[in-house]
Scaffold this motif. Structure first.
Motif, PDB file in Angstrom:
ATOM      1  N   LEU A 145       0.820  -1.219   0.000  1.00  0.00           N
ATOM      2  CA  LEU A 145       0.000   0.000   0.000  1.00  0.00           C
ATOM      3  C   LEU A 145       0.852   1.266   0.000  1.00  0.00           C
ATOM      4  CD1 LEU A 145      -3.040  -0.336   2.463  1.00  0.00           C
ATOM      5  CD2 LEU A 145      -3.112   0.091   0.001  1.00  0.00           C
ATOM      6  N   GLU A 146       1.887   1.297   0.843  1.00  0.00           N
ATOM      7  CA  GLU A 146       2.603   2.562   1.048  1.00  0.00           C
ATOM      8  C   GLU A 146       3.314   3.029  -0.224  1.00  0.00           C
ATOM      9  OE1 GLU A 146       3.132  -0.212   2.738  1.00  0.00           O
ATOM     10  OE2 GLU A 146       5.278  -0.710   2.825  1.00  0.00           O
ATOM     11  N   ASP A 147       3.881   2.096  -0.971  1.00  0.00           N
ATOM     12  CA  ASP A 147       4.569   2.504  -2.209  1.00  0.00           C
ATOM     13  C   ASP A 147       3.548   2.959  -3.249  1.00  0.00           C
ATOM     14  OD1 ASP A 147       7.121  -0.147  -2.018  1.00  0.00           O
ATOM     15  OD2 ASP A 147       6.811   1.682  -0.841  1.00  0.00           O
ATOM     16  N   THR A 148       2.385   2.310  -3.250  1.00  0.00           N
ATOM     17  CA  THR A 148       1.323   2.676  -4.193  1.00  0.00           C
ATOM     18  C   THR A 148       0.749   4.046  -3.852  1.00  0.00           C
ATOM     19  OG1 THR A 148       0.830   0.321  -4.413  1.00  0.00           O
ATOM     20  CG2 THR A 148      -0.845   1.863  -5.207  1.00  0.00           C
ATOM     21  N   LEU A 149       0.669   4.357  -2.570  1.00  0.00           N
ATOM     22  CA  LEU A 149       0.200   5.697  -2.167  1.00  0.00           C
ATOM     23  C   LEU A 149       1.183   6.766  -2.633  1.00  0.00           C
ATOM     24  CD1 LEU A 149      -1.208   5.074   1.422  1.00  0.00           C
ATOM     25  CD2 LEU A 149      -2.511   5.651  -0.646  1.00  0.00           C
ATOM     26  N   PHE A 150       2.481   6.449  -2.573  1.00  0.00           N
ATOM     27  CA  PHE A 150       3.467   7.406  -3.091  1.00  0.00           C
ATOM     28  C   PHE A 150       3.219   7.632  -4.586  1.00  0.00           C
ATOM     29  CE2 PHE A 150       7.356   9.672  -3.803  1.00  0.00           C
ATOM     30  CZ  PHE A 150       7.731   9.297  -5.070  1.00  0.00           C
ATOM     31  N   ALA A 151       2.983   6.541  -5.320  1.00  0.00           N
ATOM     32  CA  ALA A 151       2.735   6.670  -6.766  1.00  0.00           C
ATOM     33  C   ALA A 151       1.530   7.580  -7.008  1.00  0.00           C
ATOM     34  CB  ALA A 151       2.497   5.286  -7.388  1.00  0.00           C
ATOM     35  N   GLY A 152       0.507   7.416  -6.191  1.00  0.00           N
ATOM     36  CA  GLY A 152      -0.676   8.273  -6.326  1.00  0.00           C
ATOM     37  C   GLY A 152      -0.386   9.718  -5.965  1.00  0.00           C
ATOM     38  N   ALA A 153       0.442   9.906  -4.933  1.00  0.00           N
ATOM     39  CA  ALA A 153       0.804  11.272  -4.516  1.00  0.00           C
ATOM     40  C   ALA A 153       1.610  11.960  -5.615  1.00  0.00           C
ATOM     41  CB  ALA A 153       1.603  11.215  -3.221  1.00  0.00           C
ATOM     42  N   LEU A 154       2.520  11.196  -6.242  1.00  0.00           N
ATOM     43  CA  LEU A 154       3.330  11.765  -7.333  1.00  0.00           C
ATOM     44  C   LEU A 154       2.450  12.057  -8.542  1.00  0.00           C
ATOM     45  CD1 LEU A 154       6.119  12.619  -8.303  1.00  0.00           C
ATOM     46  CD2 LEU A 154       6.553  10.236  -8.996  1.00  0.00           C
ATOM     47  N   ALA A 155       1.519  11.192  -8.834  1.00  0.00           N
ATOM     48  CA  ALA A 155       0.594  11.434  -9.955  1.00  0.00           C
ATOM     49  C   ALA A 155      -0.220  12.709  -9.693  1.00  0.00           C
ATOM     50  CB  ALA A 155      -0.333  10.239 -10.138  1.00  0.00           C
ATOM     51  N   HIS A 156      -0.619  12.901  -8.430  1.00  0.00           N
ATOM     52  CA  HIS A 156      -1.335  14.130  -8.071  1.00  0.00           C
ATOM     53  C   HIS A 156      -0.465  15.359  -8.336  1.00  0.00           C
ATOM     54  CE1 HIS A 156      -5.296  13.760  -6.070  1.00  0.00           C
ATOM     55  NE2 HIS A 156      -4.982  12.487  -6.109  1.00  0.00           N
ATOM     56  N   LYS A 157       0.793  15.273  -7.949  1.00  0.00           N
ATOM     57  CA  LYS A 157       1.712  16.410  -8.139  1.00  0.00           C
ATOM     58  C   LYS A 157       1.874  16.730  -9.625  1.00  0.00           C
ATOM     59  CE  LYS A 157       3.305  17.436  -3.921  1.00  0.00           C
ATOM     60  NZ  LYS A 157       3.192  18.788  -3.340  1.00  0.00           N
ATOM     61  N   ASP A 182      -5.013  11.167   6.095  1.00  0.00           N
ATOM     62  CA  ASP A 182      -4.520  10.395   7.255  1.00  0.00           C
ATOM     63  C   ASP A 182      -3.781   9.147   6.747  1.00  0.00           C
ATOM     64  OD1 ASP A 182      -6.094   8.531  10.027  1.00  0.00           O
ATOM     65  OD2 ASP A 182      -3.987   9.136   9.624  1.00  0.00           O
ATOM     66  N   LEU A 183      -2.579   9.395   6.220  1.00  0.00           N
ATOM     67  CA  LEU A 183      -1.801   8.270   5.647  1.00  0.00           C
ATOM     68  C   LEU A 183      -1.556   7.193   6.696  1.00  0.00           C
ATOM     69  CD1 LEU A 183       0.960   9.922   3.389  1.00  0.00           C
ATOM     70  CD2 LEU A 183      -1.114   8.728   2.665  1.00  0.00           C
ATOM     71  N   ALA A 184      -1.165   7.623   7.896  1.00  0.00           N
ATOM     72  CA  ALA A 184      -0.831   6.643   8.941  1.00  0.00           C
ATOM     73  C   ALA A 184      -2.060   5.801   9.299  1.00  0.00           C
ATOM     74  CB  ALA A 184      -0.304   7.357  10.169  1.00  0.00           C
ATOM     75  N   GLY A 185      -3.192   6.460   9.382  1.00  0.00           N
ATOM     76  CA  GLY A 185      -4.432   5.728   9.699  1.00  0.00           C
ATOM     77  C   GLY A 185      -4.791   4.759   8.592  1.00  0.00           C
ATOM     78  N   PHE A 186      -4.645   5.227   7.344  1.00  0.00           N
ATOM     79  CA  PHE A 186      -4.986   4.390   6.188  1.00  0.00           C
ATOM     80  C   PHE A 186      -4.064   3.168   6.131  1.00  0.00           C
ATOM     81  CE2 PHE A 186      -7.226   4.053   2.176  1.00  0.00           C
ATOM     82  CZ  PHE A 186      -6.384   3.302   1.371  1.00  0.00           C
ATOM     83  N   LEU A 187      -2.819   3.354   6.585  1.00  0.00           N
ATOM     84  CA  LEU A 187      -1.818   2.274   6.496  1.00  0.00           C
ATOM     85  C   LEU A 187      -1.737   1.430   7.767  1.00  0.00           C
ATOM     86  CD1 LEU A 187       1.022   4.288   4.723  1.00  0.00           C
ATOM     87  CD2 LEU A 187      -0.157   2.275   3.783  1.00  0.00           C
ATOM     88  N   SER A 188      -2.619   1.689   8.717  1.00  0.00           N
ATOM     89  CA  SER A 188      -2.464   1.032  10.035  1.00  0.00           C
ATOM     90  C   SER A 188      -2.488  -0.500   9.936  1.00  0.00           C
ATOM     91  CB  SER A 188      -3.561   1.514  10.979  1.00  0.00           C
ATOM     92  OG  SER A 188      -4.834   1.204  10.417  1.00  0.00           O
ATOM     93  N   LYS A 189      -3.188  -1.031   8.929  1.00  0.00           N
ATOM     94  CA  LYS A 189      -3.265  -2.498   8.792  1.00  0.00           C
ATOM     95  C   LYS A 189      -2.352  -3.023   7.673  1.00  0.00           C
ATOM     96  CE  LYS A 189      -6.710  -3.334  11.793  1.00  0.00           C
ATOM     97  NZ  LYS A 189      -6.435  -2.092  12.573  1.00  0.00           N
ATOM     98  N   ALA A 190      -1.582  -2.120   7.046  1.00  0.00           N
ATOM     99  CA  ALA A 190      -0.722  -2.542   5.929  1.00  0.00           C
ATOM    100  C   ALA A 190       0.293  -3.583   6.394  1.00  0.00           C
ATOM    101  CB  ALA A 190      -0.006  -1.326   5.343  1.00  0.00           C
ATOM    102  N   SER A 191       0.637  -4.493   5.510  1.00  0.00           N
ATOM    103  CA  SER A 191       1.462  -5.656   5.891  1.00  0.00           C
ATOM    104  C   SER A 191       2.822  -5.245   6.446  1.00  0.00           C
ATOM    105  CB  SER A 191       1.646  -6.597   4.695  1.00  0.00           C
ATOM    106  OG  SER A 191       2.210  -5.881   3.598  1.00  0.00           O
TER     107      SER A 191
END
Ligand code: MLT
Length: 230
Positions: A145-157, A182-191
């Motif tokens: 999840l976390e790397d994919t969220l970065f990809a989404g954040a970069l796409a937003h930029k 709330d990235l930390a909250g969204f990632l709270s269950k990430a592997s």
């Protein structure tokens, strides 16, 4: 690209690859170079990494989230803030992040991204005006999840200047939309968050999710990752 295992499906010629491993390889690389490391050589295995110590390199090794024995550093970004790193060279091997960099070598340029240098990477890409492939290191060939969220954040930029040929980018864009407050909250269950927490590693997670702490763009020059100076 959600896994380094799929890089071979893409034509990297003429493209810039942005490699991301938020927890924690690329976050640590950005931190170390921002704190004075001269360059980093990403290597694939422990023996090769260890051999660099005979040439005066600092050495860093992580496997399964844990620091490997008999190396100077593991993979906590906090280790890379020490004065010890100033003007030094580092050989580094991690479970996924360094492998993803090595697998991207055919690209025109390989850049290292993290939330910590998100806007600097976006500004660099807008300058370069080339096709971009974001390679998410993931975990041992699996999506994370976390790397994919970065990809989404970069796409937003980059949203005013990009067309995506790949629905993966669109998916990551929407995922980031959902998580951004709330990235930390969204990632709270990430592997990997769970994996690190089981190793009693907590503050690294919080640190690695901060945005734009450093204005630095690590870029591969030959075998070495060096800070790009515009
Ligand atoms: C990785 O390469 O997957 C990460 O660096 C693992 C970690 O540091 O926990």
């Amino acid at each position: 690209c959600f896994s380094p295992e799929l890089i071979h499906l893409y034509d990297l010629k003429g493209r810039i690859v942005v490699v991301v491993d938020i927890l924690r390889a690329t976050s640590s690389m950005v931190t170390g170079l921002a704190h004075g490391l001269e360059k980093i050589v990403p290597v694939s295995n422990l023996d090769e990494c260890k051999s660099y110590s005979q040439q005066g390199y600092l050495t860093a090794a992580e496997r399964d989230g844990k620091m490997a024995l008999d190396f100077d550093f593991g993979n906590s970004p906090f280790s890379y803030m020490a004065d010890l790193v100033k003007n030094r060279t580092l050989a580094m091997t991690t479970t996924n992040g360094t492998r993803a960099i090595r697998l991207s070598a055919e690209a025109d340029k390989v850049v290292v991204g993290a939330f910590l240098n998100l806007s600097s990477v976006a500004a660099y890409l807008q300058e370069q005006q080339k096709d971009v492939l974001i390679v998410c290191a993931g975990w041992k060939g699996k999506f994370n999840l976390e790397d994919t969220l970065f990809a989404g954040a970069l796409a937003h930029k980059l949203q005013d200047s990009f067309e995506s040929e790949n629905d993966a980018t669109l998916a990551s864009w929407h995922l980031y939309e959902t998580a951004t407050n709330d990235l930390a909250g969204f990632l709270s269950k990430a592997s990997h968050v769970q994996r690190l927490k089981n190793l009693d590693i907590h503050k690294d997670i919080t640190f690695c999710l901060q945005q734009d702490v450093y204005d630095i763009v690590p870029i591969m020059e030959g075998d070495f990752l060096v800070p790009y100076i515009p």
